[in-house]
Design an enzyme around this catalytic site. Sequence first.
Site, PDB file in Angstrom:
ATOM      1  N   GLY A   1       0.809  -1.222   0.000  1.00 23.34           N
ATOM      2  CA  GLY A   1       0.000   0.000   0.000  1.00 23.34           C
ATOM      3  C   GLY A   1       0.835   1.261   0.000  1.00 23.34           C
ATOM      4  N   ARG A   2       2.098   1.113   0.364  1.00 27.15           N
ATOM      5  CA  ARG A   2       2.981   2.277   0.356  1.00 27.15           C
ATOM      6  C   ARG A   2       4.424   1.854   0.090  1.00 27.15           C
ATOM      7  NH1 ARG A   2       3.702   3.824   6.665  1.00 27.15           N
ATOM      8  NH2 ARG A   2       3.368   1.758   7.532  1.00 27.15           N
TER       9      ARG A   2
ATOM     10  N   LYS B   1       9.717   2.457   0.896  1.00 30.64           N
ATOM     11  CA  LYS B   1       8.529   2.429   1.755  1.00 30.64           C
ATOM     12  C   LYS B   1       8.145   3.871   2.048  1.00 30.64           C
ATOM     13  CE  LYS B   1       6.767   0.411   6.066  1.00 30.64           C
ATOM     14  NZ  LYS B   1       7.087  -0.554   7.139  1.00 30.64           N
TER      15      LYS B   1
ATOM     16  N   GLY C   1      -0.384   6.173   1.526  1.00 30.98           N
ATOM     17  CA  GLY C   1       0.815   5.725   0.823  1.00 30.98           C
ATOM     18  C   GLY C   1       2.112   6.286   1.382  1.00 30.98           C
TER      19      GLY C   1
ATOM     20  N   ARG D   1      14.392  -0.218   1.744  1.00 33.01           N
ATOM     21  CA  ARG D   1      14.666  -1.514   2.361  1.00 33.01           C
ATOM     22  C   ARG D   1      15.315  -2.455   1.344  1.00 33.01           C
ATOM     23  NH1 ARG D   1       9.054  -3.100   5.426  1.00 33.01           N
ATOM     24  NH2 ARG D   1       8.260  -3.381   3.297  1.00 33.01           N
TER      25      ARG D   1
ATOM     26  N   ARG E   1       5.792 -12.630   1.167  1.00 33.59           N
ATOM     27  CA  ARG E   1       5.228 -12.919   2.487  1.00 33.59           C
ATOM     28  C   ARG E   1       4.322 -14.149   2.427  1.00 33.59           C
ATOM     29  NH1 ARG E   1       4.883  -7.276   4.476  1.00 33.59           N
ATOM     30  NH2 ARG E   1       6.286  -6.145   3.079  1.00 33.59           N
TER      31      ARG E   1
ATOM     32  N   ASP F   1       0.552 -11.307   6.754  1.00 32.48           N
ATOM     33  CA  ASP F   1       1.119 -10.445   5.709  1.00 32.48           C
ATOM     34  C   ASP F   1       2.440  -9.830   6.166  1.00 32.48           C
ATOM     35  OD1 ASP F   1      -0.974  -9.154   7.394  1.00 32.48           O
ATOM     36  OD2 ASP F   1      -0.152  -7.322   6.533  1.00 32.48           O
ATOM     37  N   ASN F   2       2.788 -10.021   7.431  1.00 31.32           N
ATOM     38  CA  ASN F   2       4.072  -9.526   7.939  1.00 31.32           C
ATOM     39  C   ASN F   2       5.032 -10.673   8.235  1.00 31.32           C
ATOM     40  OD1 ASN F   2       3.198  -6.884   7.777  1.00 31.32           O
ATOM     41  ND2 ASN F   2       2.523  -6.797   9.905  1.00 31.32           N
TER      42      ASN F   2
ATOM     43  N   ASP G   1       8.770  -5.752   8.262  1.00 31.87           N
ATOM     44  CA  ASP G   1       7.739  -4.769   8.625  1.00 31.87           C
ATOM     45  C   ASP G   1       7.828  -4.346  10.093  1.00 31.87           C
ATOM     46  OD1 ASP G   1       6.938  -4.766   6.048  1.00 31.87           O
ATOM     47  OD2 ASP G   1       4.839  -5.224   6.438  1.00 31.87           O
TER      48      ASP G   1
HETATM   49  P1  AMP Z   1       1.214  -2.974   8.293  1.00 36.06           P
HETATM   50  O1  AMP Z   1       0.320  -3.163   9.465  1.00 36.06           O
HETATM   51  O2  AMP Z   1       2.079  -1.762   8.334  1.00 36.06           O
HETATM   52  O3  AMP Z   1       1.974  -4.207   7.961  1.00 36.06           O
HETATM   53  O4  AMP Z   1       0.237  -2.690   7.047  1.00 36.06           O
HETATM   54  C1  AMP Z   1      -0.878  -3.481   6.709  1.00 36.06           C
HETATM   55  C2  AMP Z   1      -1.352  -3.090   5.347  1.00 36.06           C
HETATM   56  O5  AMP Z   1      -1.721  -1.704   5.340  1.00 36.06           O
HETATM   57  C3  AMP Z   1      -0.346  -3.241   4.234  1.00 36.06           C
HETATM   58  O6  AMP Z   1      -1.042  -3.658   3.093  1.00 36.06           O
HETATM   59  C4  AMP Z   1       0.220  -1.856   4.072  1.00 36.06           C
HETATM   60  O7  AMP Z   1       0.716  -1.635   2.782  1.00 36.06           O
HETATM   61  C5  AMP Z   1      -1.007  -1.007   4.342  1.00 36.06           C
HETATM   62  N1  AMP Z   1      -0.653   0.332   4.860  1.00 36.06           N
HETATM   63  C6  AMP Z   1      -0.204   0.663   6.093  1.00 36.06           C
HETATM   64  N2  AMP Z   1      -0.034   1.986   6.206  1.00 36.06           N
HETATM   65  C7  AMP Z   1      -0.376   2.525   5.011  1.00 36.06           C
HETATM   66  C8  AMP Z   1      -0.417   3.856   4.488  1.00 36.06           C
HETATM   67  N3  AMP Z   1      -0.085   4.919   5.210  1.00 36.06           N
HETATM   68  N4  AMP Z   1      -0.837   4.018   3.198  1.00 36.06           N
HETATM   69  C9  AMP Z   1      -1.187   2.966   2.452  1.00 36.06           C
HETATM   70  N5  AMP Z   1      -1.176   1.697   2.892  1.00 36.06           N
HETATM   71  C10 AMP Z   1      -0.770   1.469   4.149  1.00 36.06           C
HETATM   72 MG    MG Z   2       2.906  -5.045   6.742  1.00 32.23          MG
END
Ligand code: AMP
Ligand code: MG
Length: 500
Positions: free
Chosen positions: A103-104, A123, A136, A186, A193, A263-264, A273
């Site tokens: 997502g980012r 990232k 993002g 990174r 994953r 997913d992590n 992550d």
């Molecule tokens: P995370 O908990 O950081 O592993 O993120 C879980 C999901 O949310 C992943 O698909 C990330 O890409 C998405 N995500 C987290 N923060 C953002 C953000 N600020 N903008 C877009 N996607 C995000």
């Molecule tokens: Mg993640």
Amino acid sequence: MSALPLPPSLSDAPPLSFRNRFQTLGDRFYTALPAQGVPDPHWVITSDACAIELGLPADWFQRDDWHALQVFSGNAVWPGMQPLASVYSGHQFGVWAGQLGDGRALWLGEVDGPNGPQEIQLKGSGLTPYSRMGDGRAVLRSSIREFLCSEAMQALGVPTTRSLCVTESPLPVRRESIETAAVCTRVAPSFIRFGHFEHFTHTAQDVDALRTLADFVIDAYYPQCRDASQPYVALLEAVARRTAELMAHWQSVGFCHGVMNTDNMSILGLTIDYGPFGFLDAFDPGHICNHSDHQGRYAYARQPDVAFWNLHALAQGLMPLIDDSDAALEALEPYKAVFADSMEAKMRAKLGLATRQDGDAALIDGLLKRMAQDRIDFTIAFRRLSQFSTADGHENAAVRDLFLDREAFDAWVAQYRDRLRAENSIDDARAVAMNAANPKYILRNHLAQEAIHQAQQGDFSETRRLLKVLERPFDEQPEHAAYADFPPDWAQHIEVSCSS
Ligand code: AMP
Ligand code: MG
């Protein structure tokens, strides 16, 4: 996304040559798109050690390359870079979350480093088709935390994705308050994953893509599985073994990940992550580092079980290829023994035990119980134990003084001393070995917080100093002894949330 202007491709000879195997898998696996760069970027921090991993000269960043600053802020690409955001799904906090994806994060390409292939990923480089409700972006605070911790973990010998650099921009980003945008670059052999596999089984329901992905992972990262009678079962077992090793690493250094969603979880058994992670200060098996984790699902002591649960989710994701649930369960079975053996070996090293003897598990457990009872600082206790003397009448005050219940501690010491004497352990030699197993310097939350506070005022010197300290976690570094102190009282009140 197509309305976005393409960033300029830098015509200068790129410092790296890219080969991009993941990209050849095709567009079921990702969306190709340019980064959304940030205005007026500047360097926050760079890792020379990570640059070497890419095959760059050690002083590469010292050349203060303007092009590199633009590339690692998402404003430009070098020839051969083919930015893309990959799609994955996952289980979050035990619940199926459906499609997620980068997502980012933005995959830039793959290079051949001196230790094998390495992928480079930004990232915080803007919206992708997988951004869902997010913007993002990443903020300076979380980017510094991710950068410092991944480099610290590497130095601790814990498998991890790496961080090459962080850049910052004046671009405002809204979180609980307004912060500034940063981009963290990174590096890892692969960012695939567990959730990538789950995606093609449960979300896309595309068995052909699932097979393509599994074959890619086997050929690129687990070639030994190709020769097995059931390569996908062998892959599952190999991932289970690596994940077990990773959990033993985490537990032995007191690392709490905070968001162990599928997913992590890295298919290569890497720590990936970095969000609301934390290292244990006072030893508390129930410690929860993510203050959004109200149930304590990802508490320190639960991590090995959660990883095993996540491996079952991966097995489910591979089921269309394996088609034999008994075989899948059997492939996961070694996890328990690999984790137990690896954990015991690491704890033996932390106690300076050179041989393996019956009763070691009880000895280790006895110490941890007493540490938990008195909430002893995990890192300081083991580091001080390295100076333990088996001499008669020696009080071992440095470590004894940590405990409230001295009687209980003395009872344990009597067993420990006997155990060391039984293997003719020599104090000096053991101290050297134990210092190499018990880090003096870890990224405590308050150290990160202080560095971030100064960085937010535009002063990155503390962040850079901290990197240098954490790159040598086992060395004494007397000039930096303050970084190995007990955390200040205010550290107990630091709340690390998922917001990053
Ligand atoms: P995370 O908990 O950081 O592993 O993120 C879980 C999901 O949310 C992943 O698909 C990330 O890409 C998405 N995500 C987290 N923060 C953002 C953000 N600020 N903008 C877009 N996607 C995000
Ligand atoms: Mg993640």
